[in-house]
Structure formats: structure tokens, C-alpha cells
Design a protein around this motif. Sequence first.
Motif, mmCIF file in Angstrom:
data_model
loop_
_atom_site.group_PDB
_atom_site.id
_atom_site.type_symbol
_atom_site.label_atom_id
_atom_site.label_comp_id
_atom_site.label_asym_id
_atom_site.label_seq_id
_atom_site.Cartn_x
_atom_site.Cartn_y
_atom_site.Cartn_z
ATOM 1 N N MET A 209 5.485 -17.568 3.225
ATOM 2 C CA MET A 209 6.400 -18.008 4.276
ATOM 3 C C MET A 209 7.658 -18.630 3.674
ATOM 4 S SD MET A 209 7.221 -18.143 7.407
ATOM 5 C CE MET A 209 5.727 -17.687 8.298
ATOM 6 N N LEU A 210 7.513 -19.374 2.597
ATOM 7 C CA LEU A 210 8.678 -19.950 1.936
ATOM 8 C C LEU A 210 9.625 -18.844 1.483
ATOM 9 C CD1 LEU A 210 10.225 -22.360 0.827
ATOM 10 C CD2 LEU A 210 8.802 -22.250 -1.229
ATOM 11 N N ALA A 211 9.063 -17.760 0.949
ATOM 12 C CA ALA A 211 9.882 -16.633 0.499
ATOM 13 C C ALA A 211 10.619 -15.995 1.681
ATOM 14 C CB ALA A 211 9.008 -15.603 -0.208
ATOM 15 N N LYS A 212 9.944 -15.917 2.845
ATOM 16 C CA LYS A 212 10.592 -15.353 4.033
ATOM 17 C C LYS A 212 11.788 -16.206 4.464
ATOM 18 C CE LYS A 212 6.541 -13.149 6.206
ATOM 19 N NZ LYS A 212 5.680 -13.150 7.410
ATOM 20 N N VAL A 213 11.596 -17.528 4.447
ATOM 21 C CA VAL A 213 12.674 -18.431 4.859
ATOM 22 C C VAL A 213 13.856 -18.322 3.902
ATOM 23 C CG1 VAL A 213 13.325 -20.863 5.135
ATOM 24 C CG2 VAL A 213 11.163 -20.032 6.085
ATOM 25 N N GLU A 214 13.573 -18.305 2.614
ATOM 26 C CA GLU A 214 14.651 -18.201 1.625
ATOM 27 C C GLU A 214 15.404 -16.874 1.780
ATOM 28 O OE1 GLU A 214 13.980 -20.657 -2.312
ATOM 29 O OE2 GLU A 214 12.309 -19.262 -2.000
ATOM 30 N N LYS A 215 14.668 -15.801 2.013
ATOM 31 C CA LYS A 215 15.304 -14.494 2.162
ATOM 32 C C LYS A 215 16.221 -14.466 3.384
ATOM 33 C CE LYS A 215 14.273 -9.551 2.691
ATOM 34 N NZ LYS A 215 13.207 -8.526 2.807
ATOM 35 N N LEU A 216 15.744 -15.028 4.509
ATOM 36 C CA LEU A 216 16.554 -15.065 5.721
ATOM 37 C C LEU A 216 17.757 -15.993 5.565
ATOM 38 C CD1 LEU A 216 13.698 -15.092 8.377
ATOM 39 C CD2 LEU A 216 15.409 -13.285 8.062
ATOM 40 N N ARG A 217 17.553 -17.114 4.882
ATOM 41 C CA ARG A 217 18.682 -18.019 4.613
ATOM 42 C C ARG A 217 19.764 -17.299 3.817
ATOM 43 N NH1 ARG A 217 18.047 -21.902 -0.254
ATOM 44 N NH2 ARG A 217 18.237 -19.799 -1.115
#
Length: 337
Positions: free
Chosen positions: A319-327
Motif C-alpha cells: 500500500m505504501l508503494a501505491k501511495v508513493e506511485k500515485l503521489r
Amino acid sequence: MHVLKAVLLAATVLAATAVSASAQTIKFGTLAPEGSPWYQIARDMAAAWKSASGGKIDVRIYPGGVVGDDPDMVRKIRIGQLQMAGLTGEGLRSIVPEINALQMPMLLANDAELDYVRGKLGPEFESLLEAKGFKLLTWADVGWVQFFTAHPVIKPDDLENEKLWTWTGEDTTYLEAWKAAGYQPVPLPATDIYTGLQSGLITAVMTTPLAALSFQWYGKADHLTDLNWAPFVGAVVISTKAWNQIPENVRPALLEAAKSAGEKIQGLEVKLNADAVAAMEKRGLVVEHVPAGAAAEWEARTRATAYPRLTGTVVPAEMLAKVEKLRDEYRMQQAAK
């Protein structure tokens, strides 16, 4: 005639009993102090629920942490002592750790980034909450977490001298992460922050300006580090058990009222926090401005010390990777404009 009166009286009593039995009381816990903007919006929502249900749903609000802080309210919903709560990110992450990815320190920089990321991931968070027995009614953020301290704090090293409040709870990962980074965390319930500051048990609080003003914490922690540490997300949730007991035809109106309340909170958040800083400055608060170089130090130190301990423990790496990617996606879009 007497017999007719008796029959009518019995029918009236039976009808009243039936109405009472069909009525549903929903106990709603919140940390918002009575009289605060959050509390007033919650009252308006409760009135809307009563009206939309024809008086059959009575939302009773317990403000100011009288039913405990976030961990207490989550536990009480699970055992049925509460049905609804206004939770901060601390309570939400105790239910669904994935939500903590939104609150990782120095990850998101502003409300626009938060809105973009959560807009993409919101349905996933809602599904995860429902799987744990909680229905998300609306997002209701509190603002951005900043440091309120008894002494000036501008660089990361300055915070080492402060006794920093952290949430108490069974999960000590955050506590150990702060210690490993060289700081002095002190775990306490949120309801004990004021007395902790008075006694000197703690000298620093991570919170939003509006919370610092509402709870009068700034009186002892009268220096504000002007750095957006992390968004303090929030939401109103209800147990799925209580939600499913509400007639299905009534639920859309209740959901609409809840979302309207959330939009009011989101719309007021920026202004209320700015107004709170101005009000506290008039009463002696000193705002410590953080230059770009110092902000870069905060980010680098956080990434080096906190992220390795928090990733995979309090926040799932995926989930952290998803947030960073979207950011990053959002930042690229803005750069292209």
C-alpha cells in the motif's frame, strides 16, 4: 363505554411500545470538544439522521473523549458499547493498517496530493474497513500534524531535547521507531495530553493547530514548528451491525447527510487551522519557520530512520508503494501544467 376506553388505551400503549421497539439509538463517540466546529457539524448530522428516519434513529453524541480516545472507541464499537465514532488516523489504522500509508511522515506535502491519492484508493479502503466490521460514512480530516513544543524546534536535532507525546497502545512500533531515531517518546492516551503538559511529563505534541487550540495544549507547548509532518486523516464510521439494522430504504439519505457533514469539515479544515494559528499567536504562540534546507533534513532523517521500521509493520509495503506511485503521478501532472 368503559370497555371501549380500556381497549383504546391498550391499543395506544401497544402502539407506543411498537414505536419504541422499532427506534434505534446510535451512540456516537468523538474527541471533538463540545462547542467546537466538529461537534456542531456532528450535531447537525445527528438531526438530519433523525429527520430522514422519521424520528426512528436517535444519534447520541459523546464529545470530548468522554468515552475514551481512538483505541477505546474502536474497542467499544467492536463490543457494542458504541455504534459510531469520529476517528482520527490512529483509530482507523488500528482497524485497517493500509490507511496508515496516507499518514506516513513527510510523504505527502499538501491537501491536493492527499485528495488525489485518496480519491484513487478510497474504494479499496472502504472495502477493507467493511471486511473488519466498520462502514465508512465519510472522510473528515483534522488537518496537518505539526509539532507544538515547549522550546523552539526548527531542525530534527532540536526535537531530541523534547519529551514527545505518542499514542499509547498495544502496538509499540512507533514508540520504538522514535527511540531508534534518537528521540524521547512518551506514550499517553490523547485524553491525558493536557495533564501531561502541565506536569512536564511531556513537552511536545504532534497535532493540528485547531486541536492545539481547542484542547488548550498550546498553553504549555507554545512553539509551533511550521512544517507539515503528515496529514491527520479522519473519518466517521459506524459498525456494520448497526448499519445493517437500519432499514435499507433509509440508508441513502443517512449516507448523504454523513457525506455532507464530511464535506463541511473538509471545507472548513484549512481556514479553521489557519484561524487557530492566528488566534494562538495573539495569546503568545511563537511560530518557528522551517527553511527549505531544514525541511530537507527532516525528510532525509525520517526516510532513513522511520521508514525501515514502519514499512511492513504498521503499514503494508504494497500500500505504501501505491501511495508513493500515485503521489509521483500527481506531481508529474502538476509539473506538466
